[in-house]
Design an enzyme around this catalytic site. Structure first.
Site, PDB file in Angstrom:
ATOM      1  N   THR A 154       0.859  -1.230  -0.112  1.00 21.59           N
ATOM      2  CA  THR A 154      -0.008   0.029   0.130  1.00 21.59           C
ATOM      3  C   THR A 154       1.049   1.302  -0.030  1.00 21.59           C
ATOM      4  OG1 THR A 154      -1.845  -1.106   1.337  1.00 21.59           O
ATOM      5  CG2 THR A 154      -1.921   1.183   1.262  1.00 21.59           C
ATOM      6  N   ILE A 156       2.094   4.937   0.693  1.00 20.85           N
ATOM      7  CA  ILE A 156       1.753   5.850   1.561  1.00 20.85           C
ATOM      8  C   ILE A 156       2.041   7.189   1.020  1.00 20.85           C
ATOM      9  CG2 ILE A 156       2.929   6.721   3.870  1.00 20.85           C
ATOM     10  CD1 ILE A 156       1.517   4.114   4.319  1.00 20.85           C
ATOM     11  N   PHE A 190       4.141  -1.704   2.977  1.00 22.07           N
ATOM     12  CA  PHE A 190       3.958  -0.471   3.092  1.00 22.07           C
ATOM     13  C   PHE A 190       5.027   0.497   2.211  1.00 22.07           C
ATOM     14  CE2 PHE A 190       1.167  -2.058   6.360  1.00 22.07           C
ATOM     15  CZ  PHE A 190       0.149  -1.598   6.328  1.00 22.07           C
ATOM     16  N   LYS A 191       4.556   1.001   1.138  1.00 21.96           N
ATOM     17  CA  LYS A 191       5.481   1.618   0.347  1.00 21.96           C
ATOM     18  C   LYS A 191       5.881   2.939   0.621  1.00 21.96           C
ATOM     19  CE  LYS A 191       6.217   1.720  -4.806  1.00 21.96           C
ATOM     20  NZ  LYS A 191       5.511   1.513  -6.039  1.00 21.96           N
ATOM     21  N   ILE A 192       6.854   3.257   0.983  1.00 22.27           N
ATOM     22  CA  ILE A 192       7.498   4.646   1.655  1.00 22.27           C
ATOM     23  C   ILE A 192       8.526   5.206   0.731  1.00 22.27           C
ATOM     24  CG2 ILE A 192       8.479   5.741   3.635  1.00 22.27           C
ATOM     25  CD1 ILE A 192       7.354   3.396   5.200  1.00 22.27           C
TER      26      ILE A 192
END
Length: 394
Positions: A154, A156, A190-192
């Site tokens: 997902t 961010i 989680f894609k940061i």
């Protein structure tokens, strides 16, 4: 939709347990998926070219998929029966794609987000729209998680890229929403953005057992700091670095690679891969912005390769005896970690100051450009949500 073709080798994008049946949705689908494909991984796992049965030919795609997980970038498949999806990514871009289609199974997930009472109760329009975006990402991501056996990554909000606590808070919000949909944390990434604040958020989240995927990595310093932080996945944009090198100069890291006659993007991947394996970090490496088949062959052995559909189609249409053509061998193996020479400066414990000092103009410009694109996409989603609220039939 971006799809990936996975081998039987282990992958941090795949769930540790639990299998879900084949997904047979056949309408136009913009998304990012990881797919299972029959592969020739036995010899690849042993560090050799995959073998084919006597008299049997295979496609180049089968051959290269024995060494790395191949991820087609931004494609739409009409015949989904050809692949069995195992993982997915949800982003602002995906939400825009879903909203643009006349009828998809994910429309209701967006409508439900727009009808959320908690969001509707917020007085400030900016906060309300941000709430809709977060709920929509989680709703769509949860739908995907129930359709595929692997992990859902997902995105961010890039507007939080320089706010460590803001990133952590948003991840916790998303994680709580996923839990309400019975999606456990082990199924999630989680894609940061790989700013220092994003890397620090990754370190803290990974210490909680929350898996992170750092993107917009354009320098060794970013990648090394991310690996030290324990990021689960680090994504390097090979082609974008090459493009920058063709039109600019003055970046020490890129200039050094060019003096050696190396491609700047591929050289960075090799260096980071060696660094990760030299130090025994858990981080998996992903190469994106791949421009041609030779890039794919040059990256064999890396954990993940994201490639455009035209390259994947070319590989799929090329039938070959893998024992004769191209000599399929991994270009990246854990052994290069022992052979690569790093400077004392490169082996330091990275912090904010050393990272800032080490990032050259290429990384700074490309990072800023990537963040701007993500921010614009998020704003487009919020603007769209503002126009279609309240949703019909909820």
């Amino acid at each position: 939709m971006a799809l990936s073709i996975s081998t039987s080798t282990s992958s941090s994008l795949l769930a540790p347990s639990g299998q879900v049946g084949r997904w047979s949705w056949r309408s136009a689908r913009p998304a990012t998926f990881s797919l299972t494909r029959t592969s020739l991984a036995a010899r690849a796992a042993a560090g050799n070219a995959p073998a084919s049965p006597v008299g049997e030919f295979v496609t180049e795609l089968d051959a290269v998929a024995g060494f790395s997980e191949i991820v087609p970038d931004t494609v739409v498949f009409d015949d989904f029966e050809k692949f069995a999806p195992t993982a997915a990514t949800v982003s602002s871009s995906l939400l825009l794609g879903i909203a643009s289609l006349p009828d998809t199974k994910f429309k209701s997930a967006i409508d439900t987000a727009l009808a959320d009472g908690e969001c509707n109760a917020l007085e400030k329009p900016e906060a309300r729209l941000s709430c809709y975006l977060t709920k929509a990402l989680a709703n769509v991501g949860a739908e995907l998680a129930h359709q595929v056996p692997g992990r859902v990554s997902t995105e961010i909000d890039a507007r939080l890229a320089y706010d460590t606590q803001g990133i952590i808070q948003r991840v916790h919000e998303l994680l709580n929403l996923y839990n309400q949909h019975d999606v456990s944390s082990e199924r999630l990434l989680f894609k940061i953005p790989a700013t220092w604040q994003g890397i620090e958020a990754s370190r803290l989240l990974e210490s909680e057992g929350i898996q992170t995927h750092l993107t917009f990595v354009y320098s060794f310093a970013q990648a090394a700091a991310a690996a030290q932080a324990g990021a689960s996945v680090v994504q390097i944009f090979v082609g974008r670095i090459r493009d920058w090198a063709r039109n600019h100069s003055g970046d020490p890291e890129i200039d050094e690679a060019l003096k050696k006659g190396e491609d700047a993007g591929l050289a960075l991947v090799k260096k980071v891969y060696a660094y990760i394996h030299r130090n025994g970090y858990k981080t998996k490496l992903m190469a994106a912005a791949v421009r041609n088949k030779q890039d794919v062959f040059s990256l064999l052995g890396i954990d993940y390769i994201i490639a455009p559909l035209k390259i994947l189609q070319s590989l799929e249409e090329s039938v070959t005896d893998p024992d004769e053509k191209y000599g399929y061998v991994p270009k990246l193996t854990p052994a290069i970690g022992k052979m690569y020479n790093f400077t004392e400066e490169e082996l330091v414990k990275w912090d904010q100051l050393s990272l800032a000092a080490a990032m050259g103009p290429a990384a700074e410009e490309l990072l800023a450009s990537g963040l701007e694109g993500y921010v614009n996409q998020a704003r487009r989603v919020e603007e769209l949500f503002g126009k279609i609220w309240p949703p019909p039939n909820v």
